[in-house]
Structure formats: C-alpha cells, structure tokens
Design a protein around this motif. Structure first.
Motif, short mmCIF file in Angstrom:
data_model
loop_
_atom_site.label_atom_id
_atom_site.label_comp_id
_atom_site.label_asym_id
_atom_site.label_seq_id
_atom_site.Cartn_x
_atom_site.Cartn_y
_atom_site.Cartn_z
N THR A 1 -14.13 47.09 25.21
CA THR A 1 -13.71 45.10 25.10
C THR A 1 -14.09 44.35 25.81
O THR A 1 -14.83 43.41 25.94
CB THR A 1 -12.41 45.54 25.41
OG1 THR A 1 -11.75 46.92 24.33
CG2 THR A 1 -11.20 44.07 25.11
N GLN B 1 -16.77 41.66 25.50
CA GLN B 1 -16.64 40.10 25.46
C GLN B 1 -18.22 39.41 26.47
O GLN B 1 -18.59 38.75 26.55
CB GLN B 1 -15.52 39.89 26.63
CG GLN B 1 -14.55 40.18 25.64
CD GLN B 1 -13.01 40.20 26.52
OE1 GLN B 1 -13.58 40.43 27.59
NE2 GLN B 1 -12.11 39.46 25.48
N THR C 1 -15.37 35.63 19.28
CA THR C 1 -13.90 35.73 20.98
C THR C 1 -13.01 36.09 19.92
O THR C 1 -12.17 37.29 20.11
CB THR C 1 -13.90 34.62 21.93
OG1 THR C 1 -15.21 35.05 22.57
CG2 THR C 1 -13.21 35.15 22.84
N ASP D 1 -10.19 39.89 19.73
CA ASP D 1 -8.82 39.45 20.70
C ASP D 1 -8.07 39.51 19.39
O ASP D 1 -7.33 41.13 19.36
CB ASP D 1 -8.81 38.39 20.97
CG ASP D 1 -9.14 37.26 22.13
OD1 ASP D 1 -10.27 38.26 22.82
OD2 ASP D 1 -9.07 36.11 22.15
N PHE E 1 -7.79 38.19 26.81
CA PHE E 1 -7.71 36.75 25.76
C PHE E 1 -7.66 35.89 25.70
O PHE E 1 -7.46 35.20 27.45
CB PHE E 1 -5.92 37.42 25.32
CG PHE E 1 -5.78 38.94 24.46
CD1 PHE E 1 -6.15 38.20 23.31
CD2 PHE E 1 -4.97 40.40 25.45
CE1 PHE E 1 -5.97 40.30 22.03
CE2 PHE E 1 -6.01 41.67 24.60
CZ PHE E 1 -5.46 41.25 22.98
N GLN E 2 -8.80 35.44 24.65
CA GLN E 2 -9.14 33.91 25.42
C GLN E 2 -8.45 33.71 23.38
O GLN E 2 -8.32 31.83 23.33
CB GLN E 2 -10.52 34.02 24.83
CG GLN E 2 -11.54 34.20 26.13
CD GLN E 2 -12.47 34.11 26.43
OE1 GLN E 2 -12.73 33.43 26.20
NE2 GLN E 2 -13.46 35.82 26.51
N SER E 3 -7.47 33.78 22.93
CA SER E 3 -7.50 33.44 21.90
C SER E 3 -5.94 33.72 21.75
O SER E 3 -4.62 34.52 22.53
CB SER E 3 -7.62 34.13 20.56
OG SER E 3 -9.44 34.05 20.47
N ARG F 1 -3.22 37.22 22.24
CA ARG F 1 -2.10 37.19 23.26
C ARG F 1 -0.91 37.08 23.26
O ARG F 1 -0.52 38.46 24.21
CB ARG F 1 -3.50 36.15 24.15
CG ARG F 1 -2.83 37.09 26.05
CD ARG F 1 -2.57 35.44 26.30
NE ARG F 1 -2.23 34.11 26.05
CZ ARG F 1 -0.87 34.16 26.52
NH1 ARG F 1 -0.54 35.14 26.89
NH2 ARG F 1 -0.03 32.85 26.57
#
Length: 467
Positions: free
Chosen positions: A296, A300, A308, A312, A342-344, A348
C-alpha cells in the motif's frame, strides 16, 4: 527528477495490487495447510497410525484384543516415563528407555497375548518415536521455509515494480557488459528490464530481511516500523528458517548474532528450535500484515493524485472483508498501521470504525471511551449511528437506524452485512423472539419497501456515504 514525482506507467499500481493479492492468497493456502496438519497431528504419530501401518506392511490384521493390550501397556509406560521425567529430567528418561524398560514392555505384551513380531514392533514404536521429532515437525519446518520463500519473492516483485516505474534511480549504477552482450537486447527497454532484474536479484541474493527493508527505506523512505508492529518477530522468523535449512533446526552462532535483542531469553547454542502450528500461524499473520501495508505504501509513493481515492477505497474494502471474516487481530494491526496514511476522509472514517469494531471484539475496553470522545457533529448521519452502537446506546441506535432508512442514508443490505450492526441485529431479533418488540430488521424491511428505488441506490454496499 525528484523520486517523489509521479511519472510511472499507468499499470504500476495495478501490478502491485496483483502481486499483493497473489501473495496473500499464497499465505492463505499455507494457513490452510497448517490448520489441516494441526487437526491431524495425532494420527500422524499415534498408535492408530502404527496399527494402520503395521497392517498395511504385514498384510495382516491387528486383533482387537491385541490393540487393547498395546494401548493399556502404552499408557502404563507413558505414566512411568512422565514420573521419571519429572524426577530426573530428560537424561534420566533416555537412560530408562535404553535400559531394561523396552524388554519389560515387550514381555508384558507377549504375556497379554500379543504376537511376538507385533509386540516387537510395538516396542520399537514406543521407545523410539517419543524421543524423536514427531513426523509432522518436518512438515511444519518445510512450511516455514516455503512461507519465508514466498515473502522473499513478493519483496523482490515490489522492488522490480518500483524500479520499473522509476528507472532514473539506476542512472548512476555502474554496468559492465561485453560488446557482444548488447546484441541480446532488442531495444533500450529490454536493456532496462534486464538491469532491473539484475539489481533486484543482487539485493535479494546478498542480503536478508534487514537488508531488504533497508532498501525500501533508502529508495522509498519507508521505515520498518511503519509496515509491522513487531519486526523483531519477523527477523526471528527468517533466522529460524535459516537454521532449519542449514543447521537441522539447531541454534547457531549466526542465529544468536542476528538476534541480539533476545537477551536473556535467547536459546542455548545447539538447542533445537521447533516449528509448530501456533508459531506458523503467527508468522503468517506477521507476513500478511507486512505485505499488505508495504504494498500500500509503495503504491502511494507511485500514485498520481487522482488515484489516491481509489487506493484508499481498496484498502478500506480489504479491511472490511477481513473484519467480516472475523480476522479481528489482523484488522487491528492493519488499521493501526494504515490509518495515518489515508488521504480520503470517508474511507478513513469507515476504516477507523472497523478498527474499533475489531478491538471491541478482542475485548479492548478503551474503544467505548475513544468512540465517546469522537466528534461526529459535522459528519454524515451513518457515522453518528456508528458512534451510538460503539458506545452501547443500542436503543437509541435502533431508532436512529430506522430514521436513516426512512431518509435513505442507510440501506437494508448495509444494515444486514456490516459487522458494526451485529449488536443491533442480535439484540432486537432476540427481543422479537421473546415477543417483546418488533424486530428491527422487519421494521427496516417495511421501510425499504416504502422507499423510492432512486433513494436506495444512493449508497451501494461497502461504499462510503458522502460526508
């Protein structure tokens, strides 16, 4: 060009996903083999196996009276051996087994009506097998070797995918070739592929797990601590594999040198380190978590910004599937390692909830406190409902679930399948069976029938709702 600038081929992320899927599938197969072996350990080295083997090799039947006599005398001999072991230790027990005990055992069997050749072979079985490694030990040892080998192949695949996406990293690499070697390459791409294979093979061949993880740290800035919560256990696993391959499973100087942190718990040099089902299953879990998290993080590093959310969502779905399968310890490890990356927002939050669910199933009393302190005031209604369930407010959660069905923010399938709602399904279905109240499931089904189809399509199963 900076190594964090995304310039990889579109297929890199998909290739990594394929690699980790195959890797996890292989570990699943090893897990199944380990469980199967554990369930059948007794038949691999017990008396029933001896009887079966004797009948097959001799072409004769062991009589019921003979089986009864052998079982009775075996139990007596084992009780004697246990007492000797407790009083005098293993050395005393070995002396006992090499003294008069085998002869006494043989004569007792003959006096009990057991045929002499059967009594002789039963005596050999009784006084040699217990002092040898059980037959399944060899299988467990082989499984450990294969599991570590699968991890080695997987790490090499990740390295190749990264270098294939970022070949500029090799621009300062010295290459020595004969002029005649160049004729074997059709174009520059085939030459690059060849050099990438050589680089990775050199790293894998010349190093071990520490050197391989150092490679990911140097090339991608991925730390060991970010992909596993117990790297020492993984290091020990690799070293145990080495002594089973090269030293018949006995502790070597190299094993002790590679594991200085063992300290006072370090095994004695020359002692045998067994591999059993519990050890194998724990090892598989460690390697599964490390593989999923590492792949993962590599994805990324290579992903474009617009990829992204998809990544996620993929991780969130994987965690959800593991939770649904009851793999609570795995989910706990994965969530603690992956959640910071996590970016979302929506996946998340869903993953955070699933991590809390896993921890609560494992008996973690801190979950309710953390969920109580969670600020859901600005979040989607489904997260407020989750908070009610996690904090044990089931009556209020039931009412809120029905309200959300009416509004179309929660659908029947999500309610029926998400482990979050298991306490509601269990409690109110039981209440209905007792004639106390209407089942929440039945109530929700009524509301589903009354709800417009368009509204019910707003949130597909396992798809995070809009915030």
């Amino acid at each position: 060009m900076d190594e964090d600038t995304p310039d990889h081929p579109p297929s890199a992320q998909k290739s990594i996903e394929d690699h980790v899927t195959k890797y996890v599938h292989v570990l699943d197969e090893f897990e199944y083999l380990t469980g199967f072996t554990e369930q059948n350990e007794s038949t691999l080295h017990g008396l029933e196996a001896f009887f079966t083997s004797y009948e097959r090799l001799r072409g004769t039947t062991v009589l019921a009276t003979e089986k009864k006599a052998i079982r009775r005398e075996t139990i007596t001999a084992l009780k004697q051996a246990a007492a000797i072991l407790e009083d005098g230790g293993m050395d005393e027990l070995r002396s006992h087994s090499l003294g008069s005990a085998p002869g006494d055992f043989f004569h007792r069997l003959c006096n009990d009506g057991v045929r002499s050749h059967l009594a002789g072979e039963a005596t050999v079985h009784m006084f040699t097998i217990p002092f040898k490694r059980p037959r399944y030990a060899r299988l467990y040892s082989s499984l450990l070797i294969a599991i570590v080998g699968a991890c080695e192949v997987f790490l090499g695949s990740l390295m190749k995918e990264f270098l294939g996406a970022r070949p500029q990293i090799l621009k300062n690499t010295e290459v020595r070739l004969l002029f005649s070697d160049l004729a074997s390459f059709d174009d520059l791409d085939s030459f690059k592929s060849h050099q990438i294979d050589r680089q990775v093979e050199a790293v894998i061949r010349q190093g071990g797990i520490d050197e391989w993880m150092k490679w990911f740290e140097d090339k991608l800035r991925i730390q060991k601590a970010s992909v596993t919560r117990d790297f020492e256990a993984i290091r020990e696993m690799f070293q145990r594999r080495h002594i089973h391959v090269h030293n018949d499973g006995r502790v070597s100087d190299l094993y002790l040198q590679k594991l200085p942190d063992l300290g006072k718990t370090a095994p004695r040099k020359g002692s045998y380190l067994a591999v059993d089902a519990e050890y194998l299953l724990s090892s598989i879990n460690h390697l599964r978590v490390m593989g999923i998290v590492l792949s993962t993080l590599v994805s990324q590093k290579l992903s474009r910004g617009d990829a992204t959310p998809q990544l996620d969502d993929s991780v969130a779905t994987m965690v959800y599937d593991l939770l649904s399968a009851g793999r609570h310890e795995l989910v706990d490890d994965l969530v603690k390692l992956l959640l910071p990356h996590f970016q979302s927002e929506a996946p998340r939050l869903r993953t955070q909830i699933n991590g809390w669910i896993a921890r609560s199933r494992l008996g973690d009393s801190e979950v309710e406190k953390e969920a109580t302190a969670w600020d859901t005031s600005a979040l989607s209604p489904v997260f407020k409902l989750a908070q009610l369930v996690l904090t044990g407010q089931l009556d209020d959660a039931q009412k809120e679930a029905i309200t959300q069905i009416e509004r179309g923010s929660l659908d029947q399938e999500e309610y029926d399948e998400w482990p979050l709602f298991l306490p509601l399904r269990q409690r109110f279905q039981k209440a209905d069976q007792l004639g106390v109240t209407e089942s929440v499931t039945e109530r929700i089904e009524e509301l589903v029938d009354k709800t417009e189809p368009e509204a019910m399509d707003m949130h597909k199963p396992n798809t995070p709702p809009d915030l």
